[in-house]
Design an enzyme around this catalytic site. Sequence first.
Site, PDB file in Angstrom:
ATOM      1  N   TYR A 108      -5.922  12.569 -16.442  1.00 54.31           N
ATOM      2  CA  TYR A 108      -6.201  13.857 -17.079  1.00 54.31           C
ATOM      3  C   TYR A 108      -5.068  14.867 -16.863  1.00 54.31           C
ATOM      4  CZ  TYR A 108     -10.970  12.096 -17.614  1.00 54.31           C
ATOM      5  OH  TYR A 108     -12.060  11.348 -17.955  1.00 54.31           O
ATOM      6  N   LYS A 131      -8.999  -0.770 -11.269  1.00 56.29           N
ATOM      7  CA  LYS A 131      -8.833  -1.989 -12.062  1.00 56.29           C
ATOM      8  C   LYS A 131      -7.459  -2.586 -11.722  1.00 56.29           C
ATOM      9  CE  LYS A 131     -10.359  -2.757 -16.262  1.00 56.29           C
ATOM     10  NZ  LYS A 131     -11.324  -3.868 -16.166  1.00 56.29           N
ATOM     11  N   ASP A 136     -15.138  -1.968 -14.088  1.00 59.25           N
ATOM     12  CA  ASP A 136     -16.104  -2.479 -15.071  1.00 59.25           C
ATOM     13  C   ASP A 136     -17.267  -3.166 -14.361  1.00 59.25           C
ATOM     14  OD1 ASP A 136     -14.140  -4.266 -14.273  1.00 59.25           O
ATOM     15  OD2 ASP A 136     -14.069  -5.361 -16.163  1.00 59.25           O
ATOM     16  N   ASP A 146     -21.315   9.972 -13.943  1.00 59.81           N
ATOM     17  CA  ASP A 146     -22.320  10.311 -14.951  1.00 59.81           C
ATOM     18  C   ASP A 146     -23.350   9.190 -15.078  1.00 59.81           C
ATOM     19  OD1 ASP A 146     -21.333  12.769 -15.543  1.00 59.81           O
ATOM     20  OD2 ASP A 146     -21.084  12.412 -17.691  1.00 59.81           O
TER      21      ASP A 146
END
Length: 372
Positions: A143, A194, A227, A255
């Site tokens: 971000y 990951k 994942d 979330d």
Amino acid sequence: MAANKKLLVLPGDGIGPEVMREVLRVVDWMAKHRAVGFDLQEGLVGGAAFDAHGTPLTDETMADAAAADAVLFGAVGGPQYDSLPFEQKPERGLLQLRKEMDLFANLRPAIVFDAMADSSSLKRDLVAGLDILILRELTGGIYFAQPRGIDEMADGSRKGYDTNLYTTPEIERVGRVAFDLARKRQGRLTSVEKANVMMSGVLWRETMTALHAAEGDGVEMSHMYADNCAMQLVRNPKQFDVIVTDNLFGDILSDCAAMLTGSLGMLPSASLGAIDETTGKRHALYEPVHGSAPDIAGQGLANPLAELLSYTMLLRYSFDMNEDADLIEQAVQNVLNSGIRTADIMQDGMARVSSTVMMDSVLKELNKLAGV
Ligand code: NAD
């Protein structure tokens, strides 16, 4: 004893001031009955600050936040501010606070009180008693890192790109917070990235492994791909204690974990900065996950428990007042067990109450538990 600790209260907009008003009754109760006293200071932020001063955060309020031992924040925003220029929007006030206080560690607990287990989208036995903590790196990664942009290419088509970049000091500082948190809980930490497909993930895993060997005493750490973590959170969430991950994966996974609890009006959060080596203090801001809920503002309907649980996080993480935090959480649990509900968490056969009656009930329980 917390006498002379400075607490800056920023209620904000919409339901922010409504839930804050209710929580301040508990802050007051704690001062009277538990000697948990703060020097309270109140300020304007978001739309309320814009209305009064033409900016969502004044320099004075920013300085007060930087000088406070902790900031308790409500919520900001509302449709009346939607057409303001970007820099004057209410949300900029919150983003500026996070940035200038360098709040790099975002703590999002997902706790399911037994009485609320039927509100989850998962089966009761998977979530009843759930208590996990997701620690998200908040100021680095995709971000913020450069290069990022949308460029035109030679053939006239465009490319959009972001960079997921982490340095070892950035990973280490959030890793240290993760070890600390895990030690205060069940001592289990899952580090998530990951590393199978991302170089930033390879560095994350190598850095966390080295940090664990050097500083991870008392913490059992494992690694998991993001994942798989998403799958495990809905398959068997109780396997986790603390999860630490980067900004992007943390955004999504927190979330997802939050929704296991089924109720936005009950979700607290904390954002912490680094410990200052000279003062030993750390910047910290505590806020509910929900926004200003303009659709219900001014009607006495807001659930004040997310703000109250943000205050219990403040007691725990800024002041080590675990017994006081436990007491409030026990009172909340008893109130929920007795069938009292605000509209957002209403279930068949329960008693629907206003924000104020919800907090009256918590205060009654506190009196009972403390024998007052
Ligand atoms: P929201 O969280 O304000 O509301 C989403 C839904 O949940 C609404 O139906 C609302 O009534 C309900 N809800 C939220 N909190 C509740 C509570 N405590 N009790 C009962 N019901 C509750 O999100 P939104 O509607 O997307 O955003 C509204 C405004 O809030 C926007 O201006 C947005 O930018 C702002 N916002 C601010 C923050 C923040 O201050 N940290 C976070 C999210 C959104």
